[in-house]
Design a protein around this motif. Structure first.
Motif, PDB file in Angstrom:
ATOM      1  N   ILE A 193      59.737  28.324  53.561  1.00  0.00           N
ATOM      2  CA  ILE A 193      60.881  29.029  52.993  1.00  0.00           C
ATOM      3  C   ILE A 193      61.637  29.770  54.083  1.00  0.00           C
ATOM      4  O   ILE A 193      61.029  30.312  55.002  1.00  0.00           O
ATOM      5  CB  ILE A 193      60.399  29.984  51.860  1.00  0.00           C
ATOM      6  N   GLY A 194      62.967  29.723  54.003  1.00  0.00           N
ATOM      7  CA  GLY A 194      63.806  30.377  55.005  1.00  0.00           C
ATOM      8  C   GLY A 194      63.835  31.879  54.771  1.00  0.00           C
ATOM      9  O   GLY A 194      64.754  32.386  54.156  1.00  0.00           O
ATOM     10  N   ASN A 195      62.807  32.552  55.285  1.00  0.00           N
ATOM     11  CA  ASN A 195      62.580  33.969  54.979  1.00  0.00           C
ATOM     12  C   ASN A 195      62.295  34.698  56.284  1.00  0.00           C
ATOM     13  O   ASN A 195      61.166  35.083  56.575  1.00  0.00           O
ATOM     14  CB  ASN A 195      61.381  34.052  54.014  1.00  0.00           C
ATOM     15  N   GLN A 234      59.958  37.813  56.923  1.00  0.00           N
ATOM     16  CA  GLN A 234      58.625  37.911  56.325  1.00  0.00           C
ATOM     17  C   GLN A 234      57.592  38.293  57.371  1.00  0.00           C
ATOM     18  O   GLN A 234      57.772  38.095  58.567  1.00  0.00           O
ATOM     19  CB  GLN A 234      58.247  36.586  55.657  1.00  0.00           C
ATOM     20  N   ILE A 262      54.176  45.203  52.136  1.00  0.00           N
ATOM     21  CA  ILE A 262      55.411  44.422  51.972  1.00  0.00           C
ATOM     22  C   ILE A 262      55.928  43.890  53.294  1.00  0.00           C
ATOM     23  O   ILE A 262      56.515  42.819  53.363  1.00  0.00           O
ATOM     24  CB  ILE A 262      56.514  45.309  51.330  1.00  0.00           C
ATOM     25  N   SER A 295      58.851  44.015  55.819  1.00  0.00           N
ATOM     26  CA  SER A 295      60.263  44.397  55.717  1.00  0.00           C
ATOM     27  C   SER A 295      60.777  44.195  54.293  1.00  0.00           C
ATOM     28  O   SER A 295      60.444  43.200  53.652  1.00  0.00           O
ATOM     29  CB  SER A 295      61.079  43.536  56.667  1.00  0.00           C
ATOM     30  N   ALA A 344      62.688  40.858  53.399  1.00  0.00           N
ATOM     31  CA  ALA A 344      62.018  39.564  53.164  1.00  0.00           C
ATOM     32  C   ALA A 344      61.878  39.315  51.668  1.00  0.00           C
ATOM     33  O   ALA A 344      61.755  40.251  50.887  1.00  0.00           O
ATOM     34  CB  ALA A 344      60.647  39.559  53.835  1.00  0.00           C
ATOM     35  N   TYR A 345      61.937  38.029  51.279  1.00  0.00           N
ATOM     36  CA  TYR A 345      61.557  37.690  49.910  1.00  0.00           C
ATOM     37  C   TYR A 345      60.136  38.171  49.680  1.00  0.00           C
ATOM     38  O   TYR A 345      59.277  38.030  50.560  1.00  0.00           O
ATOM     39  CB  TYR A 345      61.532  36.165  49.695  1.00  0.00           C
TER      40      TYR A 345
END
Lengths: 479, 479
Positions: free
Chosen positions: A52-54, A57, B103, B105, B108-109
């Motif tokens: 996933i383009g995250n 993260q 979490i 950041s 981020a998703y």
């Protein structure tokens, strides 16, 4: 009383598929939990979520743009300007003063279409980019591009025969949303042999075929730069696409969320469909989507984005407004994020030098990682990958042997899912099998992001895995 | 080529209605713009948006809870802890350290169901409230309660004959969402003569009537405390409702977003449906919704909330997870807001005294405004209003004369909309006509919020308007 049965619910809950967060991603989460046990016995010490383009993260940790976060922090607690004098740059303080004058508290619902002042900023950004006027009343701020895509697709599905043209490979949001709204996905194929270009003839064929089956094409999705392909359209192709929409009375849905992710030197610049439609004075209804989740900001968690409508009547815009008003408003943190994306610090302002440095770092890191990954993957036996200029991904094709395909069959998996599961099990790297995006019959791919910081170690793992695989299953027979 | 026609879109775009942001609210926005002109000539100098429970909006300016905003600001820009030493209370710094460890950041998703750590906090909050266990895996964080309601209603509409029982009056999110998903609203009436209580017999009647019409009741919406009524259910009624769901195999959708908005002294406390279902060891599938937009936090703009599933199978939960994963994740700012709502500063912590003072101020201001407004509205000729203990609203009934009803007809408006439009035109106060929430044939109401700070001036305007109205159209004839 029996509990609620899975047969007794909306059937679309069964038909919707979204591989980006599917089987592989769920397994990756489970492995991440397992790693917390000291005696886990796994052959890796971290899970890398390349599915996933995250960018921000954990484990990838692309730092946020400081200006964006300073504005956000001060909007949250404006007293900080006096409690911590001198900590916030002047232009941040000024931006927050300006935004607060328009918005008041970010704890309040805004206008359902988004804060009018921020929509004006978006309009100016579009005007500066394209050289054609943009109307703030034709812009809707959204909770990420996905929310807008879902709204517009649901609008276009007017009957059980309605369909939307979707590129193959595609970002699975489109097929998932179509399944949700009981619309037909009408696939058209991109050309891998020509760097994932968009052959307009293949769209035309898809239209003809759909009509034969009684499906009415209502919209055409174009992802530019492409996801998962990274391909960038040239203006000639874009013109042809607009003409095709004119001819077939089709609404053009332009997913342009990667417009700021171009990382090859000798590429032509991104041209928006808004510019093409405006230059032609075309009457094609166009929706163009943008997002703060990608680009250099990578602010996925804020949920911010927008879409701009061109050639939509005031009545349609009023209907869209009514529909978004049911969900009150997009998150203010995302709206503020849109403001800082479309209005970055101006040259000469206090925040400009740092902003410039940070954005250049993100761009060049992505460019170098993409280039290293593409060339090393291409050097592997039975792997070929288009080194596309845009987006955050690579979409390598893997040529699998009959033995590998047979082993996958025996495991009850699609061959590319079987490959991706083995990759996850052996290296902790989570990618998405090509079946999640679509590919030609008998071809196998996977998508991986180009976001991992330690590229050498990362590609090393991919290489070792693939070579072991080839040792086990042999090379693909000539196809 | 013709542009996209309004006939050529999803028909639900025409059937959905959402009065809270409908004609009145749109007109109020236009008037607000008009006021910016020095020569506006309007008989008021500000527009007061009493149409929506939006406590922090400009003009109402309910201050946010400082603890919430301090945590949010530091999550946005963690460097502030060292750049502005001593500015953030210790417990805020510690909370942010803890959240960031989980979490990373906030750009981020997160997990699509919401940050697991925050879901654990929600589970502990529910356990402390009810005295029964709660499972973090059965909790979904959402972008406000609305997003969850929409998801669950879409799940339950399994066929064109599916229906959901809706109280009348109701919050129009329910009918709007049902229209969107082509489900039937099955109305049951609350009893205004008994303080808007919920007569279970009226739900039973509605079920019988629906079945006669071939509609299958799949779910029952209960709003407790009520919106727009403010009524609080007693445990006996809640038990009866659960039994009715058991008997009829109906999923219970408990909208409990106003659980912390109780402002009459001698009211019994709020009891959740989770507690009733758990105490009975009932197998009724229950969804209970909560939100950070209401209560004392009033953080509407963050878009945060959650729902908890009880008696849902793992397969159903997996399907719901898949559906929310298509939209990636709820906004992190809302998720953080949920964390601070369910885990406020503990007694003895640095932030506790201020938090206590701030929440008490919000509670008592709402209590006093509601009581003043109810008693002064009740003193007006032809107005009667239930002084309910909960939520943020009053729902006065207006007894209109034939002359008034005739004038409304001539203007092509429903009589209550005609009244509300006149109120807006003459005072700048924007309310929502009862037709937006539902009412018995021939009755007229409007909903207004109890959030306006200058209650004396505000009610004064309502009184003057109403007395002028009565002078113009006369008193209602005996009905």
């Amino acid at each position: 009383m029996p509990p609620l049965s899975t047969d007794d619910i909306n059937p679309t809950f069964h038909t919707v598929q979204y591989a980006v967060r599917g089987e592989l991603a769920i397994k990756a989460e489970a492995l991440r939990d397992e790693l917390k046990r000291p005696d886990h016995g796994l052959p890796f010490d971290k899970v890398i979520s390349s599915n996933i383009g995250n960018p921000q993260q954990k484990g990838l940790d692309q730092p946020p743009i400081t200006f964006t976060r300073q504005v956000a922090a001060l909007m949250e607690w404006p007293e900080l300007a006096t409690l911590a004098p001198g900590v916030f740059p002047e232009d941040v303080v000024e931006r927050v003063r300006e935004l607060r004058e328009e918005i008041g508290s970010i704890g309040a619902y805004s206008h359902s279409q988004g804060v009018p002042f921020i929509r004006k900023s978006v309009a100016k950004f579009i005007e500066a980019r394209d050289g054609y006027p943009a109307d703030p009343d034709h812009i809707f701020l959204t909770g990420g591009a996905s929310a807008g895509v879902s709204l517009l697709i649901s609008m276009l599905i007017s009957s059980p025969t309605s369909g939307i043209l979707i590129p193959i490979p595609q970002y699975p949001l489109y097929t998932a949303t179509l399944a949700q709204h009981k619309g037909h996905a009408i696939p058209y194929h991109l050309d891998e042999t020509r760097s994932w270009s968009t052959p307009v003839a293949s769209i035309e064929e898809a239209i003809v075929d759909a009509k034969k089956d009684g499906i009415v094409p209502k919209g055409l999705v174009v992802i530019n730069p492409g996801n998962p392909t990274g391909a960038l359209l040239d203006e000639e192709t874009q013109e042809e696409i607009v003409k095709l929409c004119e001819k077939n009375n089709i609404v053009l849905l332009a997913d342009e969320v990667y417009q700021d992710n171009l990382h090859l030197r000798n590429t032509h610049p991104f041209t928006s469909f808004k510019k093409i439609v405006s230059a032609r004075k075309s009457t094609v209804p166009l929706v163009s989507f943008h997002s703060i989740s990608k680009g250099v900001s990578g602010e996925c968690g804020r949920r911010g984005g927008y879409f701009e409508l061109t050639n939509f009547s005031p009545e349609l815009i009023a209907l869209l407004y009514k529909m978004v008003s049911v969900n009150l408003c997009p998150p203010l943190s995302g709206q503020i994020g849109v403001d800082t994306m479309v209005r970055p610090p101006a040259p000469g302002s206090a925040s400009h030098p740092q902003w410039k440095k940070e954005t250049e770092t993100v761009h060049s890191a992505l460019a170098s990682r993409t280039s290293i990954m593409a060339s090393r993957l291409n050097a592997l036996p039975g792997v070929s990958v288009v080194a596309s200029p845009g987006a955050l991904y690579l979409y390598p094709r893997i040529h699998l042997s009959y033995a590998a395909i047979k082993a996958a069959e025996e495991a009850g998996k699609a061959p590319d899912a079987f490959y991706a599961l083995a990759l996850l099990d052996q290296t902790g790297i989570c990618v998405v099998p090509g079946s999640g995006f679509g590919q030609k019959e008998g071809e196998w791919h996977y998508r991986l992001t180009c976001l991992c910081p330690g590229v050498d170690e990362y590609v090393g793992k991919l290489e070792k895995f693939h070579l072991d695989w080839v040792k086990k299953y042999g090379m693909a027979e000539k196809q």
